[in-house]
Write a protein that holds these residues in place. Structure first.
Motif, short mmCIF file in Angstrom:
data_model
loop_
_atom_site.label_atom_id
_atom_site.label_comp_id
_atom_site.label_asym_id
_atom_site.label_seq_id
_atom_site.Cartn_x
_atom_site.Cartn_y
_atom_site.Cartn_z
N GLU A 8 0.86 -1.20 0.00
CA GLU A 8 0.00 0.00 0.00
C GLU A 8 0.88 1.24 0.00
O GLU A 8 2.01 1.21 0.50
CB GLU A 8 -0.89 0.00 1.25
N ARG A 9 0.33 2.33 -0.51
CA ARG A 9 1.07 3.59 -0.49
C ARG A 9 1.24 4.07 0.95
O ARG A 9 0.42 3.81 1.81
CB ARG A 9 0.30 4.66 -1.27
N ALA A 10 2.33 4.77 1.17
CA ALA A 10 2.61 5.28 2.51
C ALA A 10 1.72 6.47 2.83
O ALA A 10 1.20 7.14 1.93
CB ALA A 10 4.08 5.68 2.61
N LYS A 11 1.58 6.74 4.10
CA LYS A 11 0.79 7.90 4.54
C LYS A 11 1.64 9.16 4.64
O LYS A 11 1.12 10.26 4.66
CB LYS A 11 0.13 7.60 5.88
N VAL A 12 2.95 8.99 4.72
CA VAL A 12 3.88 10.12 4.74
C VAL A 12 4.92 9.90 3.66
O VAL A 12 5.14 8.77 3.20
CB VAL A 12 4.57 10.27 6.12
N GLY A 13 5.60 10.96 3.27
CA GLY A 13 6.61 10.86 2.23
C GLY A 13 8.01 10.77 2.80
O GLY A 13 8.20 10.71 4.02
N GLY A 14 8.98 10.76 1.92
CA GLY A 14 10.38 10.77 2.33
C GLY A 14 10.85 9.46 2.92
O GLY A 14 10.34 8.38 2.60
N PHE A 15 11.83 9.57 3.81
CA PHE A 15 12.45 8.40 4.40
C PHE A 15 11.46 7.60 5.25
O PHE A 15 11.44 6.37 5.19
CB PHE A 15 13.65 8.84 5.24
N GLU A 16 10.63 8.29 6.03
CA GLU A 16 9.65 7.60 6.87
C GLU A 16 8.66 6.82 6.02
O GLU A 16 8.28 5.70 6.35
CB GLU A 16 8.90 8.59 7.77
N GLY A 17 8.22 7.42 4.92
CA GLY A 17 7.31 6.73 4.01
C GLY A 17 7.95 5.52 3.36
O GLY A 17 7.31 4.47 3.19
N LEU B 97 10.34 3.68 4.66
CA LEU B 97 10.39 2.63 5.69
C LEU B 97 9.03 1.99 5.90
O LEU B 97 8.94 0.77 6.10
CB LEU B 97 10.91 3.22 7.00
N GLU B 98 7.98 2.79 5.84
CA GLU B 98 6.62 2.25 5.99
C GLU B 98 6.31 1.26 4.86
O GLU B 98 5.76 0.18 5.10
CB GLU B 98 5.62 3.40 5.99
N VAL B 99 6.66 1.63 3.64
CA VAL B 99 6.43 0.74 2.49
C VAL B 99 7.27 -0.53 2.62
O VAL B 99 6.79 -1.64 2.37
CB VAL B 99 6.74 1.48 1.17
N LEU B 100 8.53 -0.40 3.02
CA LEU B 100 9.39 -1.56 3.19
C LEU B 100 8.87 -2.49 4.28
O LEU B 100 8.97 -3.72 4.16
CB LEU B 100 10.82 -1.13 3.50
N ASP B 101 8.33 -1.93 5.35
CA ASP B 101 7.75 -2.75 6.43
C ASP B 101 6.58 -3.59 5.93
O ASP B 101 6.32 -4.67 6.45
CB ASP B 101 7.31 -1.88 7.60
N GLY C 196 6.49 -4.90 3.00
CA GLY C 196 7.01 -5.85 2.02
C GLY C 196 7.05 -5.31 0.61
O GLY C 196 7.22 -6.07 -0.34
N GLY C 197 6.91 -4.01 0.43
CA GLY C 197 6.93 -3.41 -0.90
C GLY C 197 8.20 -2.62 -1.14
O GLY C 197 9.10 -2.58 -0.31
N ASN C 198 8.24 -1.97 -2.30
CA ASN C 198 9.37 -1.13 -2.67
C ASN C 198 8.87 0.18 -3.26
O ASN C 198 8.00 0.16 -4.14
CB ASN C 198 10.23 -1.81 -3.74
N PRO C 199 9.40 1.31 -2.82
CA PRO C 199 9.10 2.56 -3.53
C PRO C 199 9.79 2.51 -4.90
O PRO C 199 10.96 2.17 -4.99
CB PRO C 199 9.72 3.64 -2.64
N ALA C 200 9.07 2.85 -5.96
CA ALA C 200 9.61 2.76 -7.32
C ALA C 200 10.25 4.10 -7.71
O ALA C 200 9.69 4.89 -8.46
CB ALA C 200 8.51 2.38 -8.30
N TYR C 201 11.45 4.34 -7.19
CA TYR C 201 12.12 5.62 -7.41
C TYR C 201 12.48 5.85 -8.87
O TYR C 201 12.33 6.97 -9.37
CB TYR C 201 13.37 5.72 -6.54
N ILE C 202 12.95 4.83 -9.56
CA ILE C 202 13.33 5.00 -10.97
C ILE C 202 12.11 5.36 -11.81
O ILE C 202 12.15 6.28 -12.64
CB ILE C 202 14.01 3.73 -11.52
#
Length: 161
Positions: free
Chosen positions: A69-78, A80-84, A86-92
């Motif tokens: 699911e998408r994070a509720k906050v952005g940046g580093f905290e977001g 970490l939330e996505v990684l917790d 089991g997902g990955n932020p798609a930076y590329i």
């Protein structure tokens, strides 16, 4: 030495090729000249790079996420939330619009500053081939690597053996 160990002997240095400008002995013979870009051009490029980094870093966990699911906050905290989850932020994927904007900005800065780009001119075919290579890389990731879990399988094999 035996004939099979002949490759161990040092060979004589090869002469530099005069047909390749970046391998010439004398810098005065090179067709490229060193140029100092104007301060406004350097500043424009640096501002664009920093802006693209900050926006991509802050917005990706909020907008473009793979496997969670998408994070509720952005940046580093977001992130970490996505990684917790089991997902990955798609930076590329999130940075692709900035890549295209920076290609256009490079063209505009080179035109307005009257400076040559790397290689002496801006080449549309070269730009097109670079964009195509990036698209193919992203498509191969989306159509092959992710569905077949090729990014996970080697690590799970090593972990379980």
């Amino acid at each position: 030495l035996s004939p099979s160990a002949a490759w161990l002997q040092p060979s004589a240095p090869q002469p530099l090729s005069p047909s390749v400008p970046w391998k010439m002995d004398n810098k005065a013979e090179t067709p490229f000249r060193e140029v100092e870009p104007p301060l406004w051009a350097s500043g424009t490029v640096m501002i664009m790079v920093m802006t693209s980094f900050i926006v991509t870093f802050r917005m990706t966990p909020l907008l473009i996420v793979e496997g969670a699911e998408r994070a509720k906050v952005g940046g580093f905290e977001g992130a970490l939330e996505v990684l917790d989850q089991g997902g990955n932020p798609a930076y590329i994927t999130a940075a692709i619009p900035f890549f295209l904007l920076m290609i256009i900005a490079e063209l505009l800065v080179s035109i307005f500053s009257s400076l040559p780009c790397t290689g002496g001119r801006y080449s549309i075919p070269d730009t097109w081939s670079s964009i195509t290579a990036g698209v193919v890389q992203q498509l191969s990731h989306a159509l092959v690597k992710v569905p077949l879990k090729l990014g996970v399988l080697p690590y799970s094999y090593i972990y379980h053996t």
